[in-house]
Design an enzyme around this catalytic site. Sequence first.
Site, short mmCIF file in Angstrom:
data_model
loop_
_atom_site.label_atom_id
_atom_site.label_comp_id
_atom_site.label_asym_id
_atom_site.label_seq_id
_atom_site.Cartn_x
_atom_site.Cartn_y
_atom_site.Cartn_z
N CYS A 141 -25.48 -12.73 -21.52
CA CYS A 141 -24.61 -14.10 -21.21
C CYS A 141 -25.86 -14.26 -19.84
CB CYS A 141 -23.64 -13.80 -20.51
SG CYS A 141 -22.87 -13.10 -19.00
N CYS B 154 -22.25 -7.16 -19.21
CA CYS B 154 -21.34 -7.51 -18.50
C CYS B 154 -20.15 -5.97 -19.20
CB CYS B 154 -20.01 -8.83 -18.48
SG CYS B 154 -21.32 -9.98 -18.22
N CYS C 163 -26.83 -9.43 -16.95
CA CYS C 163 -26.45 -8.95 -18.43
C CYS C 163 -27.37 -9.64 -19.57
CB CYS C 163 -25.60 -9.70 -18.12
SG CYS C 163 -24.17 -9.47 -19.69
N GLY D 195 0.68 -1.29 0.15
CA GLY D 195 -0.46 -0.09 0.02
C GLY D 195 0.80 1.39 -0.36
N CYS E 271 -17.99 -12.88 -19.95
CA CYS E 271 -19.36 -12.81 -21.13
C CYS E 271 -19.40 -13.60 -21.70
CB CYS E 271 -20.23 -11.13 -21.24
SG CYS E 271 -21.35 -11.02 -22.00
#
Lengths: 302, 264, 235
Positions: free
Chosen positions: A249, A271, A246, A37, A277
């Site tokens: 899909c 997606c 979606c 970080g 997808c």
Amino acid sequence: MSTAQEKPETPYNFAYLDEQTKRMIRRAILKAVAIPGYQVPFASREMPMPYGWGTGGVQVTASLIGPDDVLKVIDQGADDTTNAVSIRSFFAKVAGVKTTTHTKEASLIQTRHRVPEMPLSENQILVYQVPIPEPLRFLEPRETETRLMHALEEYGLMHVKLYEDIARHGHIATTYAYPVKVEGRYVMDPSPIPKFDNPKLTNSPALQLFGAGREKRIYALPPYTRVESLDFEDHPFRVQEFSEPCGLCGASGVYLDEVILDDHGGRMFVCSDTDHCEGRREAGHRGHLAGAMGAPGAEAAE
Amino acid sequence: MSAPIDPGEAPLLSVERLTRFYGERLGCRDVSFDLYPGEVLAVVGESGSGKTTLLNCLAARMKLSSGAVRYRMRDGEMRDLAALGEAERRFLMRTDWGFVHQNPADGLRMNVSAGANVGERLMAIGERNYGEIRGSAHDWLSRVEVPTDRIDDSPRAFSGGMRQRLQIARNLVTAPRLVFMDEPTGGLDVSVQARLLDLIRALVAELRMAALVVTHDLAVARLLSHRIMVMKEGRVVEEGLTDRVLDDPQRPYTQLLVSSILQV
Amino acid sequence: MQPRLAVSGLSKSFTMHLRGGIHIPVLSEASFEVYPGECVALGGPSGAGKSSILKMVYGNYAADAGSIVIARKEGGPVDIAIADPRMVLSIRRSDLGYVSQFLRVVPRVAARDLVAEPLVERGAGREEALDKADALLHRLNLPERLWHLPPATFSGGEQQRVNIARGFIAGHPLLLLDEPTASLDAANRDVVISLIAEGKAAGTSFLGIFHDAPTRGRVAEREVDVTAFSPKAAA
């Protein structure tokens, strides 16, 4: 990721950057991994593309990639947008590596603004392109001061930002680049990924690296790092929810893009991760609008 | 003034021969005093007298050339400020101390709302409940007489007096034991000044804070402080009970200062 | 009986640094005592140093030499002439009150809050203090419509009554009075005189300056002639 030097077929050094530069960047990466970080400064180079096109991510990728790597590049989840295609072909040319659009096949994935839906593995590295690495920047413009704030863990200001959100909108309205705390220590900007992807950062088996070219910073999340999204007790962190699956899909629980279909308010949700997808559709999943678009990937993603 | 003072108490801040040079030039020299809980000390003098240097040294914003500043921490231990780590010092500054700047813009975050300005210190010390933070902000705004319906407004939209009151609220929300004030009423209209002084006076007494007020305005010193320290050319020329120093000044410079007050 | 106030060898002069450092002796070797339950008047013409004595006893003026020993209700006696500022403030809170000729106004503070303040400082509850403030202001005939206003715009007599109420409210064992009746009418003067009498009966000591001879005669047991301490007399 060997650095074995074969005679390059191009006029460029392998992966474009010279070996000293790659070594310098690797040192920065090692330091970043050692201090999860923490933003490690590095001597960012000019790359043959404009700032804002992923020069930081490209330099990280260039210093890590070996001849045996398989590279995937995504931009907002899609493999086939200009940015993704350009970077992929750049490395195909200067490093001669294999490229792919399949998350599963890739050993190295460079991304702009998304984390793939498919869980990553220990054998993969995810490289984020970062425009502004400093999460405190818009609250405290002085870099000298923000560095000191990180050093002293003075992070009250981050919550000031979230407080402002709630005061103004009634909820935390930050939906992307949502700040996180890494291993209980450094507050980090996860790059402009949707906050939907924040839960994927924590405890990931894959190494995650963040490169900011213009700002000359590299930071990292080593595998299995604890990453928490900042929040309030009475306004806990929450990811976006979508009202429908979606359209192509039928997937739910994934990040969706809204696609405007016509001038009469017609729209659909698809997606954002095109590979995910396509994989689902190949496996026989169908969304309620699957017939509406012939070759949806290209149009849907933009 | 009205804060109760217990003569048997140990000092909160103890200053011993504080000296600060800027290269060859003297900032202030050999300043020694103790400040006790609930006590307001005014440091008066003209610009260039060293009072701002003294303030910055005391508030650990500047290093001393020599001498020592000791502070009694909440655990009762006297600590030399120079020996504190930067993290400890900053923690002290945002919890146990306040600093009210002459120009409120120096002490406020001008790009976040009034409520966030007040709440920041709470969030900095780990308060993570939005409702409670907002409740405290609300409470403090009303205590400093800022209309609470302006809690979400930017301080940019506030008048000078309101900004100064907001700065005070922002400082006092963590119940600091020591507050430094640098010309807290400077640059304000007289009517606004009176209101602010009254507010500071009441809050200091109510919260039993110790305060060190740097001012060139003797009327401010008279109204706020228990004790006065008069500075000239970097040194303390006279000190004592506020009304004694102002009503029976002993040193030539103090007499000059007192006789220079405009009478209305 | 122990004196509540023992002044001994007290001297005071002013040095005017802005006027060539001229030295003005005001008082030399002043000595006197005030006992519990009595009222002592300081006598002598203007400029004899009566006010300077009161101000030194209050710690408002510095003394050149001598001692001003005040017996405290709690703790041992303290010499105001050399006490540090925090001790002076502590004594003012618990043992020593002062009614000056003029009210030093605090902006924006209402009369009754101003009056109640010394009692609150001594630890009384706010409601109790305000009730007592109202009773005193009522007794001193200050119109009720003024109680909630800051006294800055009051007349001299009205301000003085606020000042008197403020001085008497806390029941300090030693109260200094500087011309407490100067700008009062006869009726209010009588109220002040009876306040002093009640105080004495309760054991309070008073040290005061009263230019008005009849008033002085009615309240003071003794008079200390300040001219006896004038620097010329001493020389």
